[in-house]
Design a protein around this motif. Structure first.
Motif, PDB file in Angstrom:
ATOM      1  N   THR A 110     -25.448  35.942 -34.079  1.00 14.25           N
ATOM      2  CA  THR A 110     -26.514  35.639 -35.039  1.00 14.25           C
ATOM      3  C   THR A 110     -26.593  36.645 -36.184  1.00 14.25           C
ATOM      4  O   THR A 110     -27.164  36.350 -37.231  1.00 14.25           O
ATOM      5  N   GLY A 111     -26.062  37.845 -35.966  1.00  9.26           N
ATOM      6  CA  GLY A 111     -26.208  38.904 -36.964  1.00  9.26           C
ATOM      7  C   GLY A 111     -27.611  39.463 -37.015  1.00  9.26           C
ATOM      8  O   GLY A 111     -27.956  40.203 -37.941  1.00  9.26           O
ATOM      9  N   LYS A 112     -28.416  39.125 -36.017  1.00  7.87           N
ATOM     10  CA  LYS A 112     -29.809  39.592 -35.949  1.00  7.87           C
ATOM     11  C   LYS A 112     -29.990  40.481 -34.727  1.00  7.87           C
ATOM     12  O   LYS A 112     -29.137  40.519 -33.834  1.00  7.87           O
ATOM     13  N   TRP A 113     -31.085  41.218 -34.647  1.00  3.06           N
ATOM     14  CA  TRP A 113     -31.208  42.253 -33.614  1.00  3.06           C
ATOM     15  C   TRP A 113     -32.328  42.015 -32.609  1.00  3.06           C
ATOM     16  O   TRP A 113     -32.277  42.500 -31.484  1.00  3.06           O
ATOM     17  N   LYS A 114     -33.354  41.312 -32.975  1.00  5.82           N
ATOM     18  CA  LYS A 114     -34.552  41.218 -32.132  1.00  5.82           C
ATOM     19  C   LYS A 114     -34.359  40.182 -31.025  1.00  5.82           C
ATOM     20  O   LYS A 114     -33.915  39.062 -31.273  1.00  5.82           O
ATOM     21  N   ILE A 115     -34.713  40.570 -29.791  1.00  2.00           N
ATOM     22  CA  ILE A 115     -34.640  39.661 -28.645  1.00  2.00           C
ATOM     23  C   ILE A 115     -35.993  39.673 -27.937  1.00  2.00           C
ATOM     24  O   ILE A 115     -36.519  40.739 -27.593  1.00  2.00           O
ATOM     25  N   ILE A 116     -36.555  38.497 -27.735  1.00  2.74           N
ATOM     26  CA  ILE A 116     -37.849  38.364 -27.060  1.00  2.74           C
ATOM     27  C   ILE A 116     -37.607  38.131 -25.572  1.00  2.74           C
ATOM     28  O   ILE A 116     -36.870  37.223 -25.180  1.00  2.74           O
ATOM     29  N   THR A 117     -38.212  38.974 -24.747  1.00  2.00           N
ATOM     30  CA  THR A 117     -38.202  38.775 -23.301  1.00  2.00           C
ATOM     31  C   THR A 117     -39.647  38.734 -22.817  1.00  2.00           C
ATOM     32  O   THR A 117     -40.577  38.724 -23.619  1.00  2.00           O
ATOM     33  N   PHE A 118     -39.866  38.762 -21.504  1.00  2.00           N
ATOM     34  CA  PHE A 118     -41.191  38.448 -20.985  1.00  2.00           C
ATOM     35  C   PHE A 118     -41.687  39.464 -19.965  1.00  2.00           C
ATOM     36  O   PHE A 118     -40.902  40.063 -19.229  1.00  2.00           O
ATOM     37  N   GLU A 119     -42.989  39.628 -19.966  1.00  2.00           N
ATOM     38  CA  GLU A 119     -43.623  40.509 -18.985  1.00  2.00           C
ATOM     39  C   GLU A 119     -43.292  40.012 -17.581  1.00  2.00           C
ATOM     40  O   GLU A 119     -43.264  38.816 -17.315  1.00  2.00           O
ATOM     41  N   GLN A 120     -43.030  40.941 -16.688  1.00  2.00           N
ATOM     42  CA  GLN A 120     -42.648  40.696 -15.297  1.00  2.00           C
ATOM     43  C   GLN A 120     -41.214  40.173 -15.144  1.00  2.00           C
ATOM     44  O   GLN A 120     -40.812  39.812 -14.042  1.00  2.00           O
ATOM     45  N   ALA A 132     -34.518  45.342 -21.637  1.00  2.00           N
ATOM     46  CA  ALA A 132     -34.888  43.924 -21.699  1.00  2.00           C
ATOM     47  C   ALA A 132     -35.923  43.549 -20.652  1.00  2.00           C
ATOM     48  O   ALA A 132     -36.682  42.592 -20.821  1.00  2.00           O
ATOM     49  N   THR A 133     -35.960  44.286 -19.566  1.00  2.00           N
ATOM     50  CA  THR A 133     -36.857  43.983 -18.447  1.00  2.00           C
ATOM     51  C   THR A 133     -38.312  44.250 -18.812  1.00  2.00           C
ATOM     52  O   THR A 133     -38.634  45.311 -19.343  1.00  2.00           O
ATOM     53  N   GLY A 134     -39.167  43.319 -18.487  1.00  2.00           N
ATOM     54  CA  GLY A 134     -40.586  43.447 -18.811  1.00  2.00           C
ATOM     55  C   GLY A 134     -41.408  44.072 -17.708  1.00  2.00           C
ATOM     56  O   GLY A 134     -42.518  43.620 -17.413  1.00  2.00           O
ATOM     57  N   GLN A 135     -40.862  45.116 -17.077  1.00  2.00           N
ATOM     58  CA  GLN A 135     -41.582  45.849 -16.034  1.00  2.00           C
ATOM     59  C   GLN A 135     -41.386  47.345 -16.279  1.00  2.00           C
ATOM     60  O   GLN A 135     -40.250  47.827 -16.252  1.00  2.00           O
ATOM     61  N   ASP A 136     -42.474  48.061 -16.484  1.00  2.00           N
ATOM     62  CA  ASP A 136     -42.386  49.481 -16.829  1.00  2.00           C
ATOM     63  C   ASP A 136     -41.822  50.330 -15.706  1.00  2.00           C
ATOM     64  O   ASP A 136     -41.229  51.381 -15.962  1.00  2.00           O
ATOM     65  N   LYS A 137     -41.968  49.896 -14.449  1.00  2.00           N
ATOM     66  CA  LYS A 137     -41.583  50.748 -13.324  1.00  2.00           C
ATOM     67  C   LYS A 137     -40.089  51.081 -13.323  1.00  2.00           C
ATOM     68  O   LYS A 137     -39.687  52.118 -12.791  1.00  2.00           O
ATOM     69  N   VAL A 138     -39.248  50.213 -13.921  1.00  2.00           N
ATOM     70  CA  VAL A 138     -37.807  50.494 -13.912  1.00  2.00           C
ATOM     71  C   VAL A 138     -37.404  51.434 -15.040  1.00  2.00           C
ATOM     72  O   VAL A 138     -36.242  51.860 -15.098  1.00  2.00           O
ATOM     73  N   LYS A 139     -38.350  51.779 -15.925  1.00  2.00           N
ATOM     74  CA  LYS A 139     -38.034  52.560 -17.126  1.00  2.00           C
ATOM     75  C   LYS A 139     -38.528  54.001 -17.058  1.00  2.00           C
ATOM     76  O   LYS A 139     -38.243  54.784 -17.963  1.00  2.00           O
ATOM     77  N   VAL A 140     -39.242  54.329 -16.005  1.00  2.00           N
ATOM     78  CA  VAL A 140     -39.878  55.639 -15.904  1.00  2.00           C
ATOM     79  C   VAL A 140     -38.832  56.752 -15.913  1.00  2.00           C
ATOM     80  O   VAL A 140     -37.861  56.730 -15.147  1.00  2.00           O
ATOM     81  N   GLY A 141     -39.008  57.726 -16.797  1.00  2.00           N
ATOM     82  CA  GLY A 141     -38.171  58.911 -16.826  1.00  2.00           C
ATOM     83  C   GLY A 141     -36.948  58.837 -17.707  1.00  2.00           C
ATOM     84  O   GLY A 141     -36.220  59.824 -17.828  1.00  2.00           O
TER      85      GLY A 141
END
Length: 382
Positions: A110-120, A132-141
């Motif tokens: 597409t030549g574009k950058w934004k990707i919409i994903t979903f909470e949970q 991409a994952t909509g869960q904060d617990k996997v991103k800690v640290g």
């Protein structure tokens, strides 16, 4: 003292043998397996046709790299496109790799950058798929996430409409959120997501890593929703336990994934393709898939009838043989009691019991599982 990083909260249980829907632990106890390697062993453990195919390939060649022609890759790819909305396939080794490839393909095409994903949502643990994952617990640290992703509440058409713009490369979704709680998409929401992609020149990516390869009674779960995704990611059940993943895309994306654009040393290796080919030959038979639909309906009805009135029961949901039992209490202690009763299940968030039996499970095995769930629940409440 273990030499392993403690990245997993392991149970005090080691599986040494498996056959069908049953596994045997090192201490000799047999367990009814309603995890199936987290929706991986869809045909159960050591399915004879998959076992035969891998054994035969072991006697030929294991690995040569993708510098060479590979007729097995062509055969598996043809099966995948025949049973999906796609036309081309890229092979890799896991669901996270498949989603990484899907993200790269969408941005490049597409030549574009934004990707919409979903909470949970859950899309993997590499840096892009973690973002991409909509869960904060996997991103800690891990510090700042990639700015590519925008998160929207699942099943909320209005907020999805507000998030769309001309810079949107793709909407990426699971039609049934697995790790996030076995949350099925509303058909109107899933169809609206596809329509918005068409309106804005974006691509629709459907993550079928957990729901694909027959688990819902169709080759892919999106086929219950009347949509035609541009990109489909698949792994888990594709090799019935042998590590393999794939990205399926439409013909219009061909130029974006030309020579040198992406690669994988082990992706599509002969052993993985032998396992995948045998797996798809069995699962993609129409009569087999119809049987999965009937089994899913039976198991859900049994759970609804027999668990009705149990304290803490909130809802039973899902499709085919991916089912979630939501409770008002945290399920971890209940899952431990089920293991004591030699039934293996897992959670999907703190309040959901997730059932992922092999899709070759028998009626008698489903009845036995419901018996053990009831017994464990009553013990937990006493």
């Amino acid at each position: 003292m273990s030499a392993l990083f403690p990245t997993y909260q392991r149970w005090d249980l080691e599986i040494t043998h498996g056959e069908g829907a049953w596994v045997t632990a090192r201490d000799g106890k047999r367990y009814l397996d309603f995890i199936a390697g987290i929706a991986v062993c869809n045909l159960g453990h050591r399915h004879p046709k998959v076992l035969e195919a891998v054994h035969a390939q072991l006697d030929q060649v294991w690995h040569v790299s993708n510098l060479f022609q590979n007729s097995l890759q062509e055969e598996v790819a043809e099966r995948l496109v025949q049973h999906s909305s796609g036309d081309r396939v890229f092979f890799c080794n896991s669901g996270a790799e498949a989603n990484e490839a899907a993200i790269k393909l969408a941005r490049k095409a597409t030549g574009k950058w934004k990707i919409i994903t979903f909470e949970q949502s859950f899309h993997g643990r590499t840096f892009a798929t973690m973002a991409a994952t909509g869960q904060d617990k996997v991103k800690v640290g891990y510090g700042p996430m990639l700015p590519t992703f925008v998160y929207v509440p699942y099943n909320d058409v209005e907020q999805l409409q507000q998030a769309m713009d001309q810079e949107t490369a793709a909407i990426m979704l699971e039609v049934i959120q697995g790790e996030g709680g076995v949350n099925p998409g509303d058909p109107s929401f899933i169809q609206a997501a596809e329509q918005l992609c068409r309106e804005y020149g974006a691509l629709l990516i459907v993550d079928e890593v957990q729901t694909g390869i027959g688990r819902t009674g169709k080759p892919f779960a999106y086929q219950h929703y009347g949509i035609s995704p541009d990109i489909i990611s698949v792994a888990k059940g594709l090799g019935n336990g042998f590590p393999v993943g794939a990205v399926i895309g439409k013909e219009q994306l061909l130029e974006a994934f030309g020579p040198g654009s992406h690669g994988s040393t082990f992706g599509g290796n002969p052993l993985a393709m032998a396992a995948a080919n045998a797996t798809l030959q069995v699962i993609f038979e129409e009569s087999f898939l119809q049987d999965v639909v009937a089994k899913g309906e039976y198991l859900k009805k049994q759970l609804e009838a027999r668990l009705a009135g149990l304290p803490g029961l909130q809802e039973i949901r899902g499709q085919g043989l991916i089912l979630g039992i939501e409770t008002s209490f945290e399920v971890a202690p209940l899952l431990a009691i089920m293991r004591e009763k030699q039934l293996l299940t897992l959670g999907a968030g703190p309040h959901v019991i997730r059932l992922l039996p092999p899709i070759i499970v028998s009626k008698e095995e489903m009845d036995e599982a419901v018996d053990r769930i009831m017994a464990a629940w009553k013990e937990y409440m006493n």
